[in-house]
Design an enzyme around this catalytic site. Structure first.
Site, PDB file in Angstrom:
ATOM      1  CD  GLU A 115      12.954  68.457 -79.611  1.00 33.41           C
ATOM      2  OE1 GLU A 115      13.889  67.636 -79.496  1.00 33.41           O
ATOM      3  OE2 GLU A 115      12.392  68.686 -80.690  1.00 33.41           O
ATOM      4  CG  ASP A 137      18.960  60.480 -80.525  1.00 33.18           C
ATOM      5  OD1 ASP A 137      18.750  61.557 -81.101  1.00 33.18           O
ATOM      6  OD2 ASP A 137      18.229  60.033 -79.626  1.00 33.18           O
TER       7      ASP A 137
END
Lengths: 272, 408
Positions: A52, A63
């Site tokens: 990724e 996040d």
């Protein structure tokens, strides 16, 4: 073979050997794109089945502090979309590992959805993960990615009720990204017990491979997913090595060595 | 959304639709983890709206705890000094806690209790929403965490002290711009991991559906009262209503009840900052482009890569690079005109209004007042302008003193 098929093939290789796919994450442009490309090569060599590539974004809600600050560092170094695509175009041809873009819909929309998809294909990406484009909102975009042969990976959370699962899976391709814990990305001590239940439910509803992320950081956690999931996604635990200590500059050779070491251990756990 | 849809001929008040669309704007661009909570909130709000007991409890609290209805006040000396249209103030500054923010926090706290959630989080810029949330939570005994940018904590010490006195925990946000935008990010991240037992009381008409609708509805009490008071006082509707726009909650509440009154001009006033150079203002509707921020599709100040731009305003409450999706809808339908007023004009208007009317307005509200004063001069004395005086200026005294070279 479409780019998306390469993702399926990567999972299949591991599934037939009753192994897990190991899926590490790296931020594009932290500390710079040439290091990012080095890391992608290292991760591939360490046995990553998919990689990724995180596109830095100014407001990444999903996040935790590690990836968030990594994004901030990359943006402070003025990394631009054009540069990311150019760097990935180069490295994607050097390695066999399929690459996925982890990217906010804010970035895709500004770029223009069609144009972004086209550029992703040209750069050699096999799929996209758009954490802020939930299944309900993804129908139009999923058409674009599907026409281009890109996977559009959908996320499923512990808070996702059964009625939502169906809607989400309708738009899913490549694999299903199973969020292990309700919360942001980042290292967690233990994975929750209801994860097993969630994976079991998903198995009944989809044939797509299941990869678990958010909170997965250690080889023993990866080993624990065997027989339950098809892949383990590790981000923050690797990105953490690129975080300079307070008031110090990053010791790059050590950081690279640490990333390589952990990636080796995680790959061994996934493939062992 | 990729295809540019033609602007509807006029704005409707029958928005948003089920998907949270105001015309093309709005919707939900958030991580899957939050989707269920948003669906649950939408459903609970739908039920509450139809529940007379909920409405009754809300009305009672607005009357006895907030102090509503607040007056529509004729700014006589200001009007004389301008020599044009008559200027009226809708006195949200007289609410408990000193601003319009409490209209929304009382409503959302009641929703929190209905949903059986036991903890509240909020973001705050100028601190007014934080204070209003802390106050509502104290009133109902709910634990409350307020995220506030480090830079705003510095600018708004008084409100930080009040929040803590009310028992809230104020968490300093040190990421990114250290202002409202990052406080929202941090609150959303908290909510990602606490969504099962926590309600996020978002303070403006921004964010994913249903927040822009819920906050607008709770704030609409401003416009409803102003409309009714206008009819009682002048026997007709005003010619123009004016409010400041950051995220856009006081303005959405002021404007919404007037949207279908074709005779009423509506003007939103954004923060013009120091100049129209990117990074020196917070005029999202004047200079922004369509994009996605904080879970919603609206106008936004971004660079060409989609990275959120830095913004500036003298006023912490307007220092935000996005705006509520309904404002974008009103802009594109032409129903509301959006203008920008700079730091200096806003600062001067604080002092001018204090000396002329004996009212110390918040820096935010002062942007709207500065426009209204200019506008009044261009209009005939028979015309009536109603300005939303969204908050009082006590919170700004340290900042105003510093900016005018005084020390406290």
């Amino acid at each position: 073979m479409t780019p998306s098929d390469r993702i399926s093939a990567a999972f299949q290789t591991r599934q037939t050997q009753q192994q897990l796919a190991f899926i590490p994450f790296v931020t594009a442009g932290d500390p710079d794109l040439s290091v990012t490309c080095d890391l992608i090569r290292e991760l591939s060599a360490a046995g990553a089945d998919l990689i990724e590539v995180g596109f830095p974004y100014s407001d990444p809600i999903a996040d935790g502090p590690v990836i968030q600050s990594s994004y901030t560092r990359a943006l402070n170094h003025k990394v631009k979309l054009d540069d990311i695509f150019a760097a990935v175009a180069k490295v994607s041809r050097e390695i066999p590992t399929p690459l996925l873009a982890m990217v906010s819909y804010a970035i895709i929309f500004r770029s223009g959805s069609e144009r972004f998809v086209q550029r992703a294909v040209e750069a050699g990406f096999c799929g996209l993960i758009v954490p802020d484009l939930p299944g309900d909102e993804a129908a139009e975009f999923a058409q674009l990615t599907s026409q281009a042969g890109l996977a559009l990976v959908q996320l499923v959370a512990p808070t996702t009720p059964a009625v939502r699962l169906e809607r989400i899976l309708k738009q899913a391709s490549g694999f299903v990204y199973c969020i292990a814990v309700a919360g942001t990305t980042g290292v967690k001590e233990a994975l929750p017990s209801d994860l097993t239940q969630m994976l079991g439910q998903l198995r009944k509803q989809t044939k797509l491979p299941l990869a678990v992320g958010f909170g997965v950081s250690r080889p023993e956690q990866v080993r624990g997913l065997k027989g339950l999931a098809d892949g383990a996604i590790v981000g923050s635990a690797l990105v953490k090595f690129l975080t300079p200590k307070e008031g110090e500059t990053l010791d790059l050779p050590t950081a690279k060595q640490d990333v390589k070491q952990l990636a080796n251990d995680l790959a061994t756990a996934a493939h062992g | 959304m990729t295809a540019a849809s033609a602007a509807p001929p006029s704005a409707s008040s029958q928005v948003p639709d089920e998907q949270g669309r105001f015309g093309e704007f709005g919707r939900r661009f958030v991580p899957e983890t939050l989707m269920f909570a948003l669906e649950q909130l939408t459903e609970e709000y739908r039920k509450a709206k139809q529940d007379p007991a909920f409405q009754q409890q809300l009305d009672q609290l607005l009357r006895t705890f907030v102090g509503r209805p607040n007056p529509l006040y004729f700014a006589e000396r200001l009007t004389q000094a301008c020599g044009g249209a008559q200027i009226y103030f809708k006195r949200e500054d007289l609410n408990h806690t000193g601003a319009h923010k409490i209209n929304n926090t009382i409503g959302q706290t009641l929703l929190t209790l209905r949903m059986g959630k036991t903890r509240v989080i909020a973001e705050t810029g100028a601190g007014q929403h934080g204070v209003a949330t802390a106050t509502a939570c104290a009133r109902f005994g709910l634990p409350c965490v307020v995220y506030m940018g480090e830079e705003d904590i510095r600018r708004q010490k008084l409100n930080v002290f009040i929040m803590r006195t009310m028992g809230a925990e104020v968490r300093s946000v040190t990421s990114g711009s250290r202002t409202l935008r990052d406080a929202i990010n941090e609150a959303m991240r908290d909510w990602m991991s606490s969504v099962e037992d926590t309600h996020y009381i978002l303070g403006s008409v921004v964010g994913p559906h249903p927040f822009p609708m819920i906050v607008r509805d709770f704030q609409s009490v401003i416009g409803k009262e102003a409309r009714q008071q206008s009819l009682e006082t002048f026997g007709r509707l005003p010619d123009e209503v004016v409010a400041c726009v950051g995220g856009g909650s006081n303005s959405a509440g002021m404007f919404y009840p007037f949207v279908e009154d074709a005779s009423v001009a509506i003007t939103g006033v954004e923060a013009g900052g120091r100049s129209s150079t990117p990074g020196e203002h917070a005029s999202t509707l004047s200079y922004g482009k369509k994009g996605v921020l904080h879970g919603s599709y609206s106008y936004v100040l971004q660079d060409d890569d989609g990275q959120t731009a830095d913004v500036h305003s003298i006023s912490a409450g307007l220092d935000y690079p996005g705006v509520g999706p309904e404002h974008s809808y009103w802009k594109d339908t032409g129903r509301v005109k959006y203008v920008a007023i700079g730091d200096e004009a806003a600062l001067k208007t604080v002092q001018y209004t204090a000396r002329t009317e004996g009212i110390l307005p918040a820096l935010e509200s002062s942007h709207a007042l500065a426009y209204a004063i200019d506008r009044a001069k261009q209009l005939d004395p028979s015309k009536i302008i109603v300005v939303c005086l969204s908050g009082r200026g006590d919170k700004d005294v340290y900042e105003v003193a510093q900016l005018t070279g005084q020390s406290l």
